[in-house]
Design an enzyme around this catalytic site. Sequence first.
Site, PDB file in Angstrom:
ATOM      1  CB  SER A  51      39.650  39.323  48.222  1.00 31.43           C
ATOM      2  OG  SER A  51      39.571  37.932  48.025  1.00 31.43           O
TER       3      SER A  51
HETATM    4  N1  SAH Z   1      35.659  35.474  48.336  1.00 34.93           N
HETATM    5  C1  SAH Z   1      36.326  35.766  49.589  1.00 34.93           C
HETATM    6  C2  SAH Z   1      37.753  35.324  49.572  1.00 34.93           C
HETATM    7  C3  SAH Z   1      37.966  34.131  50.404  1.00 34.93           C
HETATM    8  S1  SAH Z   1      39.606  33.471  50.374  1.00 34.93           S
HETATM    9  C4  SAH Z   1      36.134  37.231  49.912  1.00 34.93           C
HETATM   10  O1  SAH Z   1      35.099  37.743  49.614  1.00 34.93           O
HETATM   11  O2  SAH Z   1      37.003  37.854  50.484  1.00 34.93           O
HETATM   12  C5  SAH Z   1      39.384  32.104  49.287  1.00 34.93           C
HETATM   13  C6  SAH Z   1      38.564  30.962  49.783  1.00 34.93           C
HETATM   14  O3  SAH Z   1      38.657  29.913  48.816  1.00 34.93           O
HETATM   15  C7  SAH Z   1      39.007  30.334  51.108  1.00 34.93           C
HETATM   16  O4  SAH Z   1      37.975  30.432  52.038  1.00 34.93           O
HETATM   17  C8  SAH Z   1      39.292  28.873  50.744  1.00 34.93           C
HETATM   18  O5  SAH Z   1      38.888  27.954  51.745  1.00 34.93           O
HETATM   19  C9  SAH Z   1      38.450  28.702  49.482  1.00 34.93           C
HETATM   20  N2  SAH Z   1      38.818  27.597  48.608  1.00 34.93           N
HETATM   21  C10 SAH Z   1      40.054  27.128  48.264  1.00 34.93           C
HETATM   22  N3  SAH Z   1      39.936  26.062  47.447  1.00 34.93           N
HETATM   23  C11 SAH Z   1      38.598  25.851  47.240  1.00 34.93           C
HETATM   24  C12 SAH Z   1      37.830  24.893  46.516  1.00 34.93           C
HETATM   25  N4  SAH Z   1      38.402  23.912  45.792  1.00 34.93           N
HETATM   26  N5  SAH Z   1      36.488  24.987  46.563  1.00 34.93           N
HETATM   27  C13 SAH Z   1      35.865  25.943  47.288  1.00 34.93           C
HETATM   28  N6  SAH Z   1      36.526  26.873  48.009  1.00 34.93           N
HETATM   29  C14 SAH Z   1      37.887  26.828  47.985  1.00 34.93           C
END
Ligand code: SAH
Length: 204
Positions: A51
Amino acid sequence: MVRKLQAQGLSHPAVQQAMQAVERHRFVDSALVGQAYEDTSLPIGLGQTISKPSVVARMAELLSEGRELPLGRVLEIGTGCGYQAAVLSHLSREVYSIERLRGLHEKARENLRWFRLSNVHLLFGDGMLGFERGAPYAGIVAAAGGESLPQAWLDQLAMGGRLVAPARSKGGQQHLVVVDRTPQGLVSKTLDVVNFVPLKSGIA
Ligand code: SAH
């Protein structure tokens, strides 16, 4: 990076400190290290992104504002590379962070090893179900957005707790939504337009 975030309106001292403490370049591939401190999302593999720092700071600030720190237990849905979990670990007693893609769950474990954060618990599973064993949570943060907020998240929010998550509004745009559990019930408000990866069910 933190100075830029301050210029954009980040004013919460503890969130500034947390953003300062967590080196973002440790969460991206070596080819992208030069861009690690820019306010942009970057690819982390498997079609997902780390993010934007301004969005991580904004969500951390929304979780923290007006509350005594550290927060108690916080649940993050969507660990990705583990960056936001590391930031949240400086603001909460315990962070439970859940990821549905095994490859990223393992990558986050590797990334976080360097920081030795004993209060971050990485979980592999479908975050749409929340994580019942750690509930109730003082804060819940989602890094992926769906059509609506899963009921499990609302059910697992403690009294006085706050949920911050992206959700699609009727117009089709994704907004940050804040939901507070108050003695009078759930109170929600819709804030900034955002652009998170999709929330998906099941594991892969
Ligand atoms: N928190 C991260 C952002 C990752 S992007 C950061 O620090 O930058 C969002 C993530 O959510 C992705 O890796 C995706 O695989 C995950 N995601 C999507 N749906 C999900 C679900 N139902 N349960 C767990 N993770 C999920």
